[in-house]
Design a protein around this motif. Sequence first.
Motif, short mmCIF file in Angstrom:
data_model
loop_
_atom_site.label_atom_id
_atom_site.label_comp_id
_atom_site.label_asym_id
_atom_site.label_seq_id
_atom_site.Cartn_x
_atom_site.Cartn_y
_atom_site.Cartn_z
N MET A 1 1.00 -1.16 0.02
CA MET A 1 0.10 -0.07 0.03
C MET A 1 0.99 1.14 0.15
O MET A 1 1.87 1.37 0.72
CB MET A 1 -0.84 -0.07 1.31
CG MET A 1 -1.97 0.88 1.30
SD MET A 1 -2.98 1.00 2.69
CE MET A 1 -4.29 2.33 2.37
N GLU A 2 0.52 2.15 -0.70
CA GLU A 2 1.19 3.31 -1.01
C GLU A 2 1.19 4.34 0.34
O GLU A 2 0.32 4.54 0.97
CB GLU A 2 0.90 4.34 -2.29
CG GLU A 2 1.12 3.48 -3.54
CD GLU A 2 0.66 4.33 -4.70
OE1 GLU A 2 0.41 5.64 -4.46
OE2 GLU A 2 0.74 3.77 -5.87
N PRO A 3 2.34 5.02 0.58
CA PRO A 3 2.34 6.09 1.76
C PRO A 3 1.12 6.70 1.57
O PRO A 3 0.33 7.37 2.78
CB PRO A 3 3.55 6.75 1.87
CG PRO A 3 4.59 5.50 1.10
CD PRO A 3 3.74 5.01 0.00
N VAL A 4 0.80 7.47 0.29
CA VAL A 4 -0.35 8.40 0.23
C VAL A 4 -1.83 7.89 0.88
O VAL A 4 -2.46 8.23 1.50
CB VAL A 4 -0.37 8.92 -1.03
CG1 VAL A 4 -1.64 9.89 -1.03
CG2 VAL A 4 0.94 9.53 -1.49
N GLY A 5 -1.87 6.52 0.38
CA GLY A 5 -3.01 5.86 0.92
C GLY A 5 -3.20 5.61 2.53
O GLY A 5 -4.31 6.05 3.00
N LEU A 7 -1.69 7.49 4.59
CA LEU A 7 -1.83 8.79 5.25
C LEU A 7 -3.35 9.05 5.00
O LEU A 7 -4.08 9.73 6.30
CB LEU A 7 -1.20 9.85 4.55
CG LEU A 7 -1.00 11.36 5.05
CD1 LEU A 7 -0.82 11.20 6.63
CD2 LEU A 7 -0.37 12.30 4.31
N LEU A 8 -3.93 9.14 4.12
CA LEU A 8 -5.29 9.32 3.74
C LEU A 8 -6.15 8.62 4.68
O LEU A 8 -7.34 8.89 5.39
CB LEU A 8 -5.90 9.16 2.34
CG LEU A 8 -5.20 10.10 1.47
CD1 LEU A 8 -5.57 9.52 0.07
CD2 LEU A 8 -5.79 11.69 1.74
#
Length: 344
Positions: A1-5, A7-8
């Motif tokens: 899972m990407e860090p942006v996801g 964080l969201l």
Amino acid sequence: MEPVGILLLIVAIFLIIVLFRSIKIVPQQWNYIIERLGRYRRTLEPGPRLLVPFVDSVRAKVDLRERVVNFPPQPVITADNLGVQIDTVLYYIITQPTAAVYNIDDYLAGVEQLTTTTLRNVVGSMDLEKTLTSREEINARLAAELDKATDKWGLKVTRVELRSIEPPLSIRDAMEKQMRAERDRRAAILNAEGTKRSSILMAEGEQQSAVLRAKGERDAAVLRADGEAKAIQTVFAAIHNAKPTDRLLTYQYLQTLPSIAQGTANKVWVVPAELTKALGGIGNAFGGGDKSGPSEEEEVEVDTSALELDDSALQALEAAQQAAREVQDIGEGKEPGQLPPAPA
């Protein structure tokens, strides 16, 4: 899972938590005490309310409905030094939520202790008998004292009830014996009053019966005497109107003589002096020597129009008229008919 996801996702979870902590729904008849950073901020009324998350917090939830508290039995000593166990029930409502939260640590424990001390003060000035019979007075005094003392706590005591008063076992036995003796005394009094009333009623009934019986005998005697008087008057009037002669009277006199000799007690029979005159009258009547009787033209008549006669009087009158006619026939020398029978 990407860090942006990630964080969201964290931001979304945080927003949900903030939203959950910001919205408060207060039920009906409840108040929430709100503090901001440890200091009283406001009181939330029923309905949906918004709070500042992580700054405002709910200090207490206060129920405004009337509540009932049953305290355990408390030992109390009366004025006559008798220990009793009194069980009380307290009714109260919270009128000032902030005062109930900030003016006392535990208002329920305070009310219990205040009830105990006030109850001891009130009951301590009464003896046992007055305590058992003055529950309404004790309830009123307790309610007034507790309402005055709990006013600063934001409470209002609406009612205090003494559910039970338990004296010692020995006192209960003595009271039961006293009540049993009192009931026996009342039963004896009622029985005596019933017997007395019954005797009075029987005496009154006998008195009334005797009075009525005496009145009846008196009326009967009066009526009997009145009847005899009327009978005598009727016979006298009949004889007077029939105009009897000496011959008839002599004949009746001779018929009466046998009745004088009747009876076992008559040892001597005295012949009256008038017997010779009576025999002479009879001889003249049969011999025709005495013509002093009524003439042929004379008739014996009785006027009964002025008399009120009953059947027995009319029969006596007819018998007298018949006897008068037969005596007249004997005086005239005629064949006599059947003479009237001698009176019984």
